[in-house]
Design an enzyme around this catalytic site. Structure first.
Site, PDB file in Angstrom:
ATOM      1  N   ARG A 156     -21.375   0.221   4.038  1.00  0.00           N
ATOM      2  CA  ARG A 156     -20.706   1.362   4.663  1.00  0.00           C
ATOM      3  C   ARG A 156     -19.399   1.682   3.949  1.00  0.00           C
ATOM      4  O   ARG A 156     -19.036   2.853   3.786  1.00  0.00           O
ATOM      5  CB  ARG A 156     -20.462   1.082   6.146  1.00  0.00           C
ATOM      6  N   LYS A 256     -15.722   5.693   7.627  1.00  0.00           N
ATOM      7  CA  LYS A 256     -14.677   4.999   8.383  1.00  0.00           C
ATOM      8  C   LYS A 256     -13.321   5.172   7.697  1.00  0.00           C
ATOM      9  O   LYS A 256     -12.659   4.198   7.303  1.00  0.00           O
ATOM     10  CB  LYS A 256     -15.039   3.527   8.539  1.00  0.00           C
ATOM     11  N   GLU A 292     -19.343  11.053  19.961  1.00  0.00           N
ATOM     12  CA  GLU A 292     -18.984   9.658  20.200  1.00  0.00           C
ATOM     13  C   GLU A 292     -17.656   9.575  20.927  1.00  0.00           C
ATOM     14  O   GLU A 292     -16.973  10.569  21.130  1.00  0.00           O
ATOM     15  CB  GLU A 292     -18.947   8.852  18.909  1.00  0.00           C
TER      16      GLU A 292
END
Length: 410
Positions: A156, A256, A292
């Site tokens: 990721r 992220k 989210e």
């Protein structure tokens, strides 16, 4: 103790080095340390076995036949583990690796935990060119240590680095660095918490005009943390903000990056002032589909069907989210990744969120346009409890790792 204090006693054991490899890693005697009573940072190096299929294979028969050091008594740091909260407790060392733009990361080193020096014109400070990750290490009953899916965090970060125009450590470098840093005595006893591992990747080089930084720093620090909920699992209460949005199509919501989190602080702070735990965000185009929570993915349960918003560029591909989907399907649930309309919350059986820190947070209530929707059993539904137990028991080594998700150190 002040949050920036460095613990005495949290120093790597001078009698052993970490010897990493997929599935089982061993401790070996140190080399080139004349005084075994004094820690020699320069000697704390990895002696790796060859990687097999991206850490997914078992050790070769040669390594498996090597004698296990199973009678080594591990020490614990002098910490009141029962009072350990989910807050920063810095340890003595951090790991740092650097590279220039257009180059690749090479050898890193351990340094004393402390402040880092950055140019005022560093890319991360001026243009937010930075990413972070979070993963955990758990102690088993036999004293061995388990890391949960570190390769997924590494992958990721590499995906995020590509989006943010940054070089990134390889998966091998990321996993090796994550296991290299901590001393075994910093990991809480079984059931008392975990060692939280925080990797950072940032544009540390100076840049004035809008451009990729000329230098990059990869840094990891760790902190022992207690269980997020002392009682094991507890419901949260959310509000839906229809005007503030966490991410937009074509943006960076799917990686992220540090900017994703600062941007939700205002809405989150306002929600907490009203008595809510956090904010559930909707899509910014139609303002009707769930995305989210500030730092968690969301799931909706109806009967045997578990639905979660599909990953489409505005939602972070959570590793806990991915794990829950696999575990739920293995237990016979039908899991759908799709657009989930806000109206589906009205007759849902359960709603829960997922993330590294909490694993699963059942939702007790959601407030939308002033109307409060409450869920059964104060939010702790049967499915939430079942998946939480299944995943946490796997992470702590209490059940068989049929998924081959754990990296074990002994």
């Amino acid at each position: 103790m002040e949050s920036g204090a460095v613990f005495t006693g949290l120093q790597p054991n001078p009698n052993y080095l970490i010897f990493p490899s997929r599935s089982v890693c061993r401790l070996l005697p140190p080399q080139n340390c004349s005084d075994t009573k004094q820690f020699c940072p320069q000697s704390l190096k990895f002696q790796r076995q060859p990687l097999l299929a991206s850490y997914s294979k078992k050790l070769s028969s040669t390594v498996q036949e090597a004698p296990l050091i199973s009678d080594v008594a591990y020490e614990l740091a002098d910490i009141d583990w029962d009072s350990l909260g989910f807050a920063l407790m810095p340890t003595d060392f951090m790991y740092i690796m650097k590279c220039s733009h257009g180059q690749t990361f090479s050898k890193g080193e351990l340094q004393r935990y402390g402040n880092i020096e950055l140019s005022p014109s560093a890319g991360v400070l001026n243009y937010g060119q930075g990413l972070f990750e979070g993963l955990k290490a758990y102690r088993k009953q036999d004293g061995n240590i388990l890391l949960f899916r570190p390769e997924e965090n590494a992958l990721r970060m590499r995906m995020g680095a590509e989006r943010m125009c940054m070089p990134s450590p390889t998966i091998e470098q990321f996993v090796d660095a994550s296991t290299k840093l901590f001393g075994f005595f910093q990991v809480p006893p079984p059931g008392k918490g975990s060692l939280y591992i925080r990797p950072l990747l940032m544009g540390s080089g100076a840049v004035l005009g809008l451009a990729p930084a000329p230098e990059y720093t990869f840094l990891i620090y760790v902190s022992p943390v207690g269980n997020y909920f002392k009682e094991g699992i507890a419901p949260i209460h959310l509000m839906i903000d229809t005007e503030v949005h966490r991410a937009t199509p074509g943006g960076t919501g799917g990686v992220k990056t540090i900017g994703n989190y600062a941007s939700v602080l205002k809405a989150q702070t306002a929600a907490k002032a009203k008595g809510f735990t956090d904010v559930l965000y909707l899509d910014c185009v139609h303002k009707k589909y769930l995305e989210e929570v500030s730092s968690c993915n969301v799931f909706v349960v109806k009967g045997n069907v578990i639905s979660t918003p599909s990953i489409k560029g505005t939602i972070l591909p959570g590793i806990t989210r991915k794990s829950i989907i696999d575990v739920a399907r293995s237990q016979g649930f039908q899991v759908e990744e799709r657009l989930v309309a806000v109206d589906e919350l009205l007759d849902a059986d359960e709603v829960f969120c997922s993330g590294t820190a909490v694993v699963i947070s059942p939702v007790g209530s959601i407030t939308y346009h002033g109307e409060r929707i409450s869920y059964r059993n104060g939010g702790i539904g049967v499915v939430s409890q079942q998946l939480y137990s299944a995943l946490t028991r796997l992470q702590m080594g209490l059940t068989e790792d049929k998924m081959d998700w754990l990296l074990e150190l002994n």
